[in-house]
Design a protein around this motif. Sequence first.
Motif, PDB file in Angstrom:
ATOM      1  N   SER A  42     -24.843   6.404  -6.114  1.00 45.42           N
ATOM      2  CA  SER A  42     -23.999   5.412  -5.445  1.00 45.42           C
ATOM      3  C   SER A  42     -24.186   4.012  -6.015  1.00 45.42           C
ATOM      4  CB  SER A  42     -24.309   5.397  -3.943  1.00 45.42           C
ATOM      5  OG  SER A  42     -25.671   5.056  -3.718  1.00 45.42           O
ATOM      6  N   TYR A  43     -25.274   3.790  -6.759  1.00 48.85           N
ATOM      7  CA  TYR A  43     -25.498   2.478  -7.365  1.00 48.85           C
ATOM      8  C   TYR A  43     -24.401   2.135  -8.366  1.00 48.85           C
ATOM      9  CZ  TYR A  43     -30.169   2.729  -5.319  1.00 48.85           C
ATOM     10  OH  TYR A  43     -31.214   2.818  -4.437  1.00 48.85           O
ATOM     11  N   TRP A  44     -23.766   3.161  -8.937  1.00 48.84           N
ATOM     12  CA  TRP A  44     -22.688   2.917  -9.879  1.00 48.84           C
ATOM     13  C   TRP A  44     -21.481   2.281  -9.206  1.00 48.84           C
ATOM     14  CZ3 TRP A  44     -22.631   2.826 -14.989  1.00 48.84           C
ATOM     15  CH2 TRP A  44     -23.663   3.457 -15.670  1.00 48.84           C
ATOM     16  N   TYR A  45     -21.393   2.421  -7.876  1.00 46.51           N
ATOM     17  CA  TYR A  45     -20.254   1.849  -7.171  1.00 46.51           C
ATOM     18  C   TYR A  45     -20.240   0.322  -7.328  1.00 46.51           C
ATOM     19  CZ  TYR A  45     -16.890   0.886  -3.482  1.00 46.51           C
ATOM     20  OH  TYR A  45     -15.793   0.447  -2.780  1.00 46.51           O
ATOM     21  N   ASN A  46     -21.421  -0.295  -7.288  1.00 42.94           N
ATOM     22  CA  ASN A  46     -21.497  -1.750  -7.481  1.00 42.94           C
ATOM     23  C   ASN A  46     -21.061  -2.139  -8.886  1.00 42.94           C
ATOM     24  OD1 ASN A  46     -22.507  -2.194  -4.877  1.00 42.94           O
ATOM     25  ND2 ASN A  46     -24.611  -1.809  -5.532  1.00 42.94           N
ATOM     26  N   VAL A  47     -21.408  -1.295  -9.866  1.00 41.79           N
ATOM     27  CA  VAL A  47     -20.990  -1.551 -11.247  1.00 41.79           C
ATOM     28  C   VAL A  47     -19.465  -1.506 -11.338  1.00 41.79           C
ATOM     29  CG1 VAL A  47     -21.086  -0.739 -13.632  1.00 41.79           C
ATOM     30  CG2 VAL A  47     -23.131  -0.622 -12.185  1.00 41.79           C
ATOM     31  N   PHE A  48     -18.861  -0.468 -10.725  1.00 41.81           N
ATOM     32  CA  PHE A  48     -17.410  -0.341 -10.754  1.00 41.81           C
ATOM     33  C   PHE A  48     -16.740  -1.504 -10.024  1.00 41.81           C
ATOM     34  CE2 PHE A  48     -18.126   4.458 -11.109  1.00 41.81           C
ATOM     35  CZ  PHE A  48     -17.950   4.425 -12.486  1.00 41.81           C
ATOM     36  N   THR A  49     -17.332  -1.930  -8.914  1.00 42.44           N
ATOM     37  CA  THR A  49     -16.774  -3.067  -8.170  1.00 42.44           C
ATOM     38  C   THR A  49     -16.741  -4.317  -9.025  1.00 42.44           C
ATOM     39  OG1 THR A  49     -17.572  -2.169  -6.058  1.00 42.44           O
ATOM     40  CG2 THR A  49     -17.025  -4.510  -6.117  1.00 42.44           C
ATOM     41  N   GLY A  50     -17.854  -4.587  -9.707  1.00 39.17           N
ATOM     42  CA  GLY A  50     -17.912  -5.749 -10.595  1.00 39.17           C
ATOM     43  C   GLY A  50     -16.899  -5.663 -11.720  1.00 39.17           C
ATOM     44  N   MET A  51     -16.763  -4.480 -12.306  1.00 34.64           N
ATOM     45  CA  MET A  51     -15.791  -4.285 -13.379  1.00 34.64           C
ATOM     46  C   MET A  51     -14.366  -4.493 -12.883  1.00 34.64           C
ATOM     47  SD  MET A  51     -17.406  -0.943 -15.312  1.00 34.64           S
ATOM     48  CE  MET A  51     -15.912  -0.721 -16.285  1.00 34.64           C
ATOM     49  N   ILE A  52     -14.079  -3.987 -11.686  1.00 32.65           N
ATOM     50  CA  ILE A  52     -12.732  -4.122 -11.132  1.00 32.65           C
ATOM     51  C   ILE A  52     -12.397  -5.584 -10.872  1.00 32.65           C
ATOM     52  CG2 ILE A  52     -11.357  -3.675  -9.060  1.00 32.65           C
ATOM     53  CD1 ILE A  52     -12.630  -0.889  -8.982  1.00 32.65           C
ATOM     54  N   ILE A  53     -13.356  -6.331 -10.304  1.00 33.33           N
ATOM     55  CA  ILE A  53     -13.135  -7.760 -10.062  1.00 33.33           C
ATOM     56  C   ILE A  53     -12.846  -8.478 -11.375  1.00 33.33           C
ATOM     57  CG2 ILE A  53     -14.200  -9.914  -9.284  1.00 33.33           C
ATOM     58  CD1 ILE A  53     -15.791  -8.263  -7.263  1.00 33.33           C
ATOM     59  N   LEU A  54     -13.652  -8.198 -12.401  1.00 36.98           N
ATOM     60  CA  LEU A  54     -13.475  -8.856 -13.693  1.00 36.98           C
ATOM     61  C   LEU A  54     -12.126  -8.506 -14.308  1.00 36.98           C
ATOM     62  CD1 LEU A  54     -14.664 -10.573 -15.953  1.00 36.98           C
ATOM     63  CD2 LEU A  54     -15.739  -8.515 -16.882  1.00 36.98           C
ATOM     64  N   ILE A  55     -11.769  -7.224 -14.298  1.00 41.26           N
ATOM     65  CA  ILE A  55     -10.493  -6.793 -14.862  1.00 41.26           C
ATOM     66  C   ILE A  55      -9.320  -7.409 -14.102  1.00 41.26           C
ATOM     67  CG2 ILE A  55      -8.983  -4.796 -15.204  1.00 41.26           C
ATOM     68  CD1 ILE A  55     -11.527  -3.146 -15.738  1.00 41.26           C
ATOM     69  N   SER A  56      -9.435  -7.474 -12.780  1.00 41.98           N
ATOM     70  CA  SER A  56      -8.359  -8.037 -11.959  1.00 41.98           C
ATOM     71  C   SER A  56      -8.136  -9.508 -12.279  1.00 41.98           C
ATOM     72  CB  SER A  56      -8.691  -7.877 -10.475  1.00 41.98           C
ATOM     73  OG  SER A  56      -8.850  -6.525 -10.132  1.00 41.98           O
ATOM     74  N   VAL A  57      -9.225 -10.256 -12.387  1.00 44.32           N
ATOM     75  CA  VAL A  57      -9.113 -11.685 -12.701  1.00 44.32           C
ATOM     76  C   VAL A  57      -8.505 -11.877 -14.082  1.00 44.32           C
ATOM     77  CG1 VAL A  57     -10.424 -13.788 -13.137  1.00 44.32           C
ATOM     78  CG2 VAL A  57     -10.992 -12.374 -11.163  1.00 44.32           C
ATOM     79  N   LEU A  58      -8.936 -11.060 -15.044  1.00 46.27           N
ATOM     80  CA  LEU A  58      -8.393 -11.166 -16.401  1.00 46.27           C
ATOM     81  C   LEU A  58      -6.903 -10.825 -16.429  1.00 46.27           C
ATOM     82  CD1 LEU A  58     -11.295  -9.590 -18.509  1.00 46.27           C
ATOM     83  CD2 LEU A  58     -10.651 -12.003 -18.352  1.00 46.27           C
ATOM     84  N   LEU A  59      -6.502  -9.795 -15.685  1.00 43.54           N
ATOM     85  CA  LEU A  59      -5.091  -9.435 -15.629  1.00 43.54           C
ATOM     86  C   LEU A  59      -4.263 -10.555 -15.031  1.00 43.54           C
ATOM     87  CD1 LEU A  59      -5.183  -5.680 -14.536  1.00 43.54           C
ATOM     88  CD2 LEU A  59      -4.387  -6.587 -16.724  1.00 43.54           C
ATOM     89  N   ASN A  60      -4.779 -11.173 -13.956  1.00 47.06           N
ATOM     90  CA  ASN A  60      -4.076 -12.297 -13.346  1.00 47.06           C
ATOM     91  C   ASN A  60      -3.939 -13.458 -14.309  1.00 47.06           C
ATOM     92  OD1 ASN A  60      -3.431 -11.265 -10.813  1.00 47.06           O
ATOM     93  ND2 ASN A  60      -5.378 -11.831  -9.914  1.00 47.06           N
ATOM     94  N   ALA A  61      -5.019 -13.722 -15.061  1.00 47.14           N
ATOM     95  CA  ALA A  61      -4.989 -14.817 -16.036  1.00 47.14           C
ATOM     96  C   ALA A  61      -3.954 -14.539 -17.123  1.00 47.14           C
ATOM     97  CB  ALA A  61      -6.372 -14.996 -16.651  1.00 47.14           C
TER      98      ALA A  61
END
Length: 337
Positions: free
Chosen positions: A300-319
Motif C-alpha cells: 500500500s506504500y506505493w499508493y503514496n507514490v502514485f498519488t504524488g505522480m498523479i498530482i505532478l502529472i495533473s499540474v503539468l497537464l494544466n500548465a
Amino acid sequence: MKTRINLLRSREMLLGITILVILVLLSLLSPSFMTYTNIVNLLKSFTVLGIFSLGVLLVIISGGVDVSFTAIAQVVQYAVVYLFLNNMQGNVFLAFIFAIVLGTFMGLFNGYLIHRFKMPAIIITIATQNLFYGLMYVITEGQLIYVIPEYFWKISNTMLFKQIAANGAVSGISMTTAIWFFLSIIVALLLKFTVLGRSIYMIGGNPVAAQRIGVNSRNTTLFIYGAMGAVAGIGGIVHVSIVQTVIPNSIVGQELQVIAAVILGGASITGGKGSVLGTFLGVLLFAILSNSLTLLQISSYWYNVFTGMIILISVLLNAMQEIQQQKQKIRVQVENA
C-alpha cells in the motif's frame, strides 16, 4: 479549416480512455476485479473522497484552495454523533440537517475571512483547519466514540440494486454511494444551468471582469465556502456511517488526495475551469489504483507514490493547456491584426 478544441473535454476523454485501459489490464490480471461486488465496494470505499471533491471543485473553479474541509468534517461528525447519542432522540434526516447547518456555518466563516481580508484562501484555510481541529481535540481530549446510533450505520448498510452471489453473500450499491451520485447531479446542474454557477467560473477565470459585469463577489464567495462546509458536513456523516465509529483524526490528512483528484479531472488550479464529470473520473482513477494494489497484493506504500505522480502529472497537464491556450489567443490576435 480551423478546429477549436475544448481542452476540458479532451482531459475528460483522456481520463476515460486511461480508465478503460486500466480496467482491461486489471481484468486480465485479476478476474475478480470486474465483479459486481468488487465494483460496488470500490465505489463505497471512495464515497467520502468523492463527496469532498464536489465542494473542493467549487472552490478550485473560483480560484481558491481550501484545506480546512477535513477539519470541518471531523468537527461536524463528532458534534452531531455526540449530540444525538447523549442528548436527544434523532433520526438520519435530523442528523444530516444538523451536519449541513454546522458545516455551512464553519464554511461561511472561511468565506467571510477570505473576502473581508483579501487573503489567499489557502492561507486562511490552513489557519482555520488548525483552529477547528485544535479546538475539537482540546474539548474532546481525543476520545473516540465507539457506539453510534443505529440509524447512522444503516445509511451505509442500506443497499440498492441488490444481487445475491452463489455463496449467499448480498451486494449492492450502498446508500452512501447514492448520496454521492445525487450530490454530483446537484452540483453539475448548479454549474451548468444557473447564474450562480456561471458567476463561480467568472470569478475564477477573471475576477476583475466578473466584478465589472456585476457579479457580487462577496455573496458568491460566501456561497462557495458555505457550500464547501455543507458538503464537508455531509461527508463527515457518511464517513461515520461507513466506519461505524468516530475517530477524531481519521479524516484530517486526506486534503491533498481530494485536491489531486479534482485537478486530475481537469480543474485548473488557477481557477475558471472544472467539471463534475472530470472530477468523478479523477476520483474513480484513484479508487481503481487503490483497489488494484490490494487485488495484486502490492504494498500500500506505493499508493503514496502514485498519488504524488498523479498530482505532478495533473499540474503539468494544466500548465501545458494554459500555454496552448495562450498560443491560440496570440495566433488569433495576429491573424485579426
